[in-house]
Write a protein that holds these residues in place. Sequence first.
Motif, mmCIF file in Angstrom:
data_model
loop_
_atom_site.group_PDB
_atom_site.id
_atom_site.type_symbol
_atom_site.label_atom_id
_atom_site.label_comp_id
_atom_site.label_asym_id
_atom_site.label_seq_id
_atom_site.Cartn_x
_atom_site.Cartn_y
_atom_site.Cartn_z
ATOM 1 N N TYR A 294 7.831 1.090 2.232
ATOM 2 C CA TYR A 294 6.731 1.682 2.993
ATOM 3 C C TYR A 294 5.911 2.569 2.083
ATOM 4 N N GLN A 295 4.626 2.317 2.062
ATOM 5 C CA GLN A 295 3.705 3.183 1.348
ATOM 6 C C GLN A 295 2.645 3.607 2.339
ATOM 7 N N ALA A 296 2.446 4.886 2.447
ATOM 8 C CA ALA A 296 1.424 5.391 3.360
ATOM 9 C C ALA A 296 0.075 4.837 2.946
ATOM 10 N N PRO A 297 -0.711 4.361 3.909
ATOM 11 C CA PRO A 297 -2.022 3.813 3.577
ATOM 12 C C PRO A 297 -2.892 4.884 2.924
ATOM 13 N N SER A 298 -3.576 4.472 1.876
ATOM 14 C CA SER A 298 -4.479 5.371 1.167
ATOM 15 C C SER A 298 -5.820 4.682 1.020
ATOM 16 N N PRO A 299 -6.906 5.329 1.407
ATOM 17 C CA PRO A 299 -8.214 4.663 1.343
ATOM 18 C C PRO A 299 -8.607 4.256 -0.071
ATOM 19 N N ALA A 300 -8.136 4.986 -1.091
ATOM 20 C CA ALA A 300 -8.525 4.679 -2.463
ATOM 21 C C ALA A 300 -7.620 3.642 -3.113
ATOM 22 N N ALA A 301 -6.459 3.391 -2.537
ATOM 23 C CA ALA A 301 -5.495 2.488 -3.166
ATOM 24 C C ALA A 301 -5.910 1.034 -3.004
ATOM 25 N N GLU A 302 -5.727 0.268 -4.078
ATOM 26 C CA GLU A 302 -5.966 -1.172 -4.047
ATOM 27 C C GLU A 302 -4.708 -1.870 -3.568
ATOM 28 N N PRO A 303 -4.805 -2.871 -2.696
ATOM 29 C CA PRO A 303 -3.613 -3.614 -2.272
ATOM 30 C C PRO A 303 -3.063 -4.434 -3.434
ATOM 31 N N TYR B 117 4.865 -3.438 12.285
ATOM 32 C CA TYR B 117 6.014 -2.656 11.809
ATOM 33 C C TYR B 117 5.550 -1.489 10.948
ATOM 34 N N ARG B 118 4.683 -1.801 10.026
ATOM 35 C CA ARG B 118 4.172 -0.759 9.126
ATOM 36 C C ARG B 118 3.425 0.307 9.904
ATOM 37 N N GLU B 119 2.633 -0.107 10.853
ATOM 38 C CA GLU B 119 1.840 0.833 11.644
ATOM 39 C C GLU B 119 2.715 1.746 12.485
ATOM 40 N N GLU B 120 3.688 1.200 13.164
ATOM 41 C CA GLU B 120 4.503 1.979 14.091
ATOM 42 C C GLU B 120 5.768 2.551 13.464
ATOM 43 N N PHE B 121 6.630 1.683 12.985
ATOM 44 C CA PHE B 121 7.938 2.114 12.504
ATOM 45 C C PHE B 121 7.835 2.813 11.151
ATOM 46 N N GLY B 122 6.991 2.280 10.278
ATOM 47 C CA GLY B 122 6.856 2.845 8.943
ATOM 48 C C GLY B 122 6.343 4.268 8.952
ATOM 49 N N ARG C 8 1.890 -26.754 5.692
ATOM 50 C CA ARG C 8 1.068 -26.420 6.875
ATOM 51 C C ARG C 8 1.956 -26.108 8.079
ATOM 52 N N GLY C 9 3.121 -26.723 8.124
ATOM 53 C CA GLY C 9 4.049 -26.464 9.221
ATOM 54 C C GLY C 9 4.543 -25.025 9.243
ATOM 55 N N LEU C 10 4.418 -24.331 8.129
ATOM 56 C CA LEU C 10 4.834 -22.926 8.055
ATOM 57 C C LEU C 10 3.713 -21.949 8.411
ATOM 58 N N GLU C 11 2.512 -22.471 8.636
ATOM 59 C CA GLU C 11 1.345 -21.611 8.873
ATOM 60 C C GLU C 11 1.564 -20.617 10.009
ATOM 61 N N ALA C 12 1.989 -21.084 11.157
ATOM 62 C CA ALA C 12 2.193 -20.191 12.302
ATOM 63 C C ALA C 12 3.260 -19.146 11.992
ATOM 64 N N ALA C 13 4.320 -19.561 11.314
ATOM 65 C CA ALA C 13 5.397 -18.629 10.974
ATOM 66 C C ALA C 13 4.907 -17.557 10.006
ATOM 67 N N ILE C 14 4.147 -17.960 9.013
ATOM 68 C CA ILE C 14 3.654 -16.998 8.010
ATOM 69 C C ILE C 14 2.677 -16.012 8.648
ATOM 70 N N LEU C 15 1.782 -16.520 9.477
ATOM 71 C CA LEU C 15 0.832 -15.624 10.147
ATOM 72 C C LEU C 15 1.550 -14.697 11.120
ATOM 73 N N SER C 16 2.601 -15.199 11.754
ATOM 74 C CA SER C 16 3.392 -14.373 12.651
ATOM 75 C C SER C 16 4.132 -13.280 11.875
ATOM 76 N N ILE C 17 4.686 -13.630 10.720
ATOM 77 C CA ILE C 17 5.368 -12.645 9.880
ATOM 78 C C ILE C 17 4.373 -11.586 9.414
ATOM 79 N N LYS C 18 3.177 -12.006 9.033
ATOM 80 C CA LYS C 18 2.129 -11.063 8.613
ATOM 81 C C LYS C 18 1.793 -10.104 9.746
ATOM 82 N N SER C 19 1.611 -10.638 10.937
ATOM 83 C CA SER C 19 1.287 -9.821 12.097
ATOM 84 C C SER C 19 2.419 -8.846 12.415
ATOM 85 N N TRP C 20 3.644 -9.322 12.355
ATOM 86 C CA TRP C 20 4.803 -8.469 12.601
ATOM 87 C C TRP C 20 4.850 -7.345 11.572
ATOM 88 N N GLY C 21 4.604 -7.678 10.306
ATOM 89 C CA GLY C 21 4.625 -6.684 9.242
ATOM 90 C C GLY C 21 3.580 -5.607 9.430
#
Length: 143
Positions: free
Chosen positions: A124-133, A110-115, A94-107
């Motif tokens: 980096y994979q361009a977002p595709s509406p049909a692609a499954e995560p 990053y993907r939105e802007e830099f990628g 649980r002590g890693l929760e903030a760090a993990i959520l922060s890493i997710k947010s950063w990612g």
Amino acid sequence: MNVQRSRGAANSKESQESLQSTLDLIGGKWKGVLLYHLISGTKRFNEIRRLCPEITQRMLTLQLRDLERSGLVHRKVYPQAPRKVEYSLTEWGRGLEAAILSIKSWGEAYREEFGKAHPQLPGYQAPSPAAEPACKTDTNIPG
């Protein structure tokens, strides 16, 4: 994006060792993802498999065991047939929760802007509406 850096301690050997040991605990392709999914609460093995369909059963077992040995995940086995096993975060996990959520947010940022500006970068994979995560996002998690 504004990045803040701590001063002084960042260069000390102890700080580097602490960072390295933390990265060793949560590093790799799946551990961070598994911890992320456990933030929202206790999950059964097959529930985790459904959230991450690309992980093999063997790899999932190995990663969960490693997280359990590290004291980040608790494994509870119920004495019944068929066997019921649940996984949850320990207090250390649980002590890693903030760090993990922060890493997710950063990612995401990053993907939105830099990628987009550098689509040739590895991972980096361009977002595709049909692609499954690769791993489904648990919508019960804040952030």
